[in-house]
Design an enzyme around this catalytic site. Structure first.
Site, mmCIF file in Angstrom:
data_model
loop_
_atom_site.group_PDB
_atom_site.id
_atom_site.type_symbol
_atom_site.label_atom_id
_atom_site.label_comp_id
_atom_site.label_asym_id
_atom_site.label_seq_id
_atom_site.Cartn_x
_atom_site.Cartn_y
_atom_site.Cartn_z
ATOM 1 N N LEU A 48 0.846 -1.181 0.000
ATOM 2 C CA LEU A 48 0.000 0.000 0.000
ATOM 3 C C LEU A 48 0.885 1.235 0.000
ATOM 4 O O LEU A 48 2.089 1.149 0.217
ATOM 5 C CB LEU A 48 -0.924 0.005 1.220
ATOM 6 C CG LEU A 48 -1.902 -1.167 1.333
ATOM 7 C CD1 LEU A 48 -2.721 -1.050 2.613
ATOM 8 C CD2 LEU A 48 -2.819 -1.231 0.125
ATOM 9 N N ARG A 59 6.570 1.600 5.949
ATOM 10 C CA ARG A 59 6.065 0.867 4.797
ATOM 11 C C ARG A 59 4.820 0.088 5.197
ATOM 12 O O ARG A 59 4.731 -0.432 6.312
ATOM 13 C CB ARG A 59 7.136 -0.093 4.282
ATOM 14 C CG ARG A 59 8.444 0.592 3.924
ATOM 15 C CD ARG A 59 8.283 1.470 2.716
ATOM 16 N NE ARG A 59 9.479 2.255 2.466
ATOM 17 C CZ ARG A 59 9.583 3.120 1.472
ATOM 18 N NH1 ARG A 59 8.572 3.316 0.652
ATOM 19 N NH2 ARG A 59 10.699 3.804 1.307
ATOM 20 N N VAL A 60 3.876 -0.024 4.273
ATOM 21 C CA VAL A 60 2.587 -0.628 4.599
ATOM 22 C C VAL A 60 2.247 -1.699 3.570
ATOM 23 O O VAL A 60 2.389 -1.483 2.361
ATOM 24 C CB VAL A 60 1.473 0.442 4.646
ATOM 25 C CG1 VAL A 60 0.166 -0.170 5.151
ATOM 26 C CG2 VAL A 60 1.882 1.612 5.542
ATOM 27 N N ASP A 93 -3.863 14.128 13.491
ATOM 28 C CA ASP A 93 -3.941 13.955 12.036
ATOM 29 C C ASP A 93 -5.280 13.336 11.645
ATOM 30 O O ASP A 93 -5.341 12.345 10.922
ATOM 31 C CB ASP A 93 -2.784 13.095 11.534
ATOM 32 C CG ASP A 93 -2.528 13.273 10.035
ATOM 33 O OD1 ASP A 93 -3.071 14.241 9.448
ATOM 34 O OD2 ASP A 93 -1.796 12.456 9.450
#
Length: 334
Positions: free
Chosen positions: A59, A66-67, A167
């Site tokens: 993703l 990192r995803v 956020d």
């Protein structure tokens, strides 16, 4: 609900190019290959494999790591793995371990591999930004109310623990449908918030509260502002709160655009702040103070939604209600 055939890279939106994390001396943004202190996507994928997971889909990476969508071999359920080697990833994991609420992301597991931390998270159907994009239209008041009420419940829980998300935006709200909503990505969160202070710049320009953009003292009320922007976006999609189509150049320019678009009156500026001393000159007097914002009034939004947007986007944070106070408003029917 999103179509089951749509791949995850579409269901999960990109991280905003205008995301900023400037807390102390650090500064991170974007999706460059070395944005996590040299942890490339390939290196992160190897870590995921070493930890016993099968990578199904990368993703869009954020400033915190990192995803990937992944699963353990032989298991049907998929998870989202967030891999990072900045201290903020470890801190986010330690924070998530403390949390237990239906409307806040629940971490399944936290793993380590060398200097990297891997957060194992639930795999939701999509994020709210992608949901709106795929619908290509706004939500009705019932559905928008379901989403924002869930977000406010999550925020009330966090704020009760003196945690500030910092956020709140559509990209960080995850859902299976409008009745199953979860506030996630606490990478910018700040703990032990007891009183207003300048805790640094963090989050995303377009959803930052005025007091953050002006670099004034702030507290958990900034999350209420972010939720107000989200509510506006769900009811007015694809319109933005400032009316502009292009990303903000910087925080100060966005703040000026915001003041002008909303028609903020000079009397609505908080006293003894940089917000007043530096930005009141951009205010106007064509609108009475403490009445519905011009930008919202022109759009003909549902009356309940317009009222909630105005309250959540109260320009002076002292006058802005808390998440708990908004949840106790008598108009909720969802």
């Amino acid at each position: 609900m999103a179509d089951a055939g749509i791949p995850d890279e579409i269901l999960y939106s990109d991280i905003s190019d205008d995301e900023i994390i400037i807390d102390g001396d650090g500064d991170s943004s974007g999706d460059e290959d070395d944005d996590d202190g040299g942890l490339t996507r390939q290196a992160a994928a190897r870590i995921v494999t070493d930890l016993g997971f099968e990578v199904l889909q990368p993703l869009q990476s954020g400033s915190e790591g990192r995803v990937f969508v992944a699963r353990r071999p032989g298991e049907a359920d998929t998870v989202v793995l967030k891999v990072g080697q900045k201290p903020s990833t470890l801190m986010e994991g330690m924070l998530l371990q403390r949390l237990s609420h239906d409307n806040v992301m629940r971490m399944k597991q936290m793993l380590a591999r060398g200097p990297a931390t891997c957060l194992v998270l639930p795999h939701f159907r999509c994020d709210l930004y992608s949901y709106l994009t795929m619908r290509d239209g706004p939500l009705d008041m019932r559905d928008a109310g379901c989403v924002i009420r869930a977000v406010l419940r999550g925020l009330a829980y966090l704020h009760g623990m003196r945690i500030m998300h910092r956020d709140v935006k559509a990209e960080n709200i995850f859902l299976e449908d409008v009745d199953t909503v979860c506030l996630g990505d606490l990478g910018a969160a700040r703990c032990n918030v007891a009183a207003p202070n300048f805790y640094g710049l963090a989050g995303t320009i377009e959803t930052n509260a005025p007091e953050v953009l002006a670099r004034d003292r702030y507290d958990t009320k900034v999350d209420v502002w972010g939720a107000g922007v989200v509510l506006f976006e769900t009811l007015a999609y694809p319109k933005t709160i400032t009316g502009g189509d292009e990303p903000a150049i910087n925080g100060e320019m966005h703040l000026i655009d915001l003041i002008r678009a909303l028609g903020v009156h000079p009397e609505e500026f908080p006293p003894d702040t940089r917000l007043r001393s530096e930005f009141v000159r951009y205010a106007g007097t064509h609108r009475q103070p403490y009445t519905q914002y011009a930008r919202v009034a022109r759009l003909g939004l549902p009356e309940t939604g317009a009222f909630l947007i105005y309250k959540m986007l109260t320009f002076d944070p002292v006058r802005r209600p808390s998440a708990d106070e908004i949840l106790n408003f008598g108009m909720w029917t969802v």
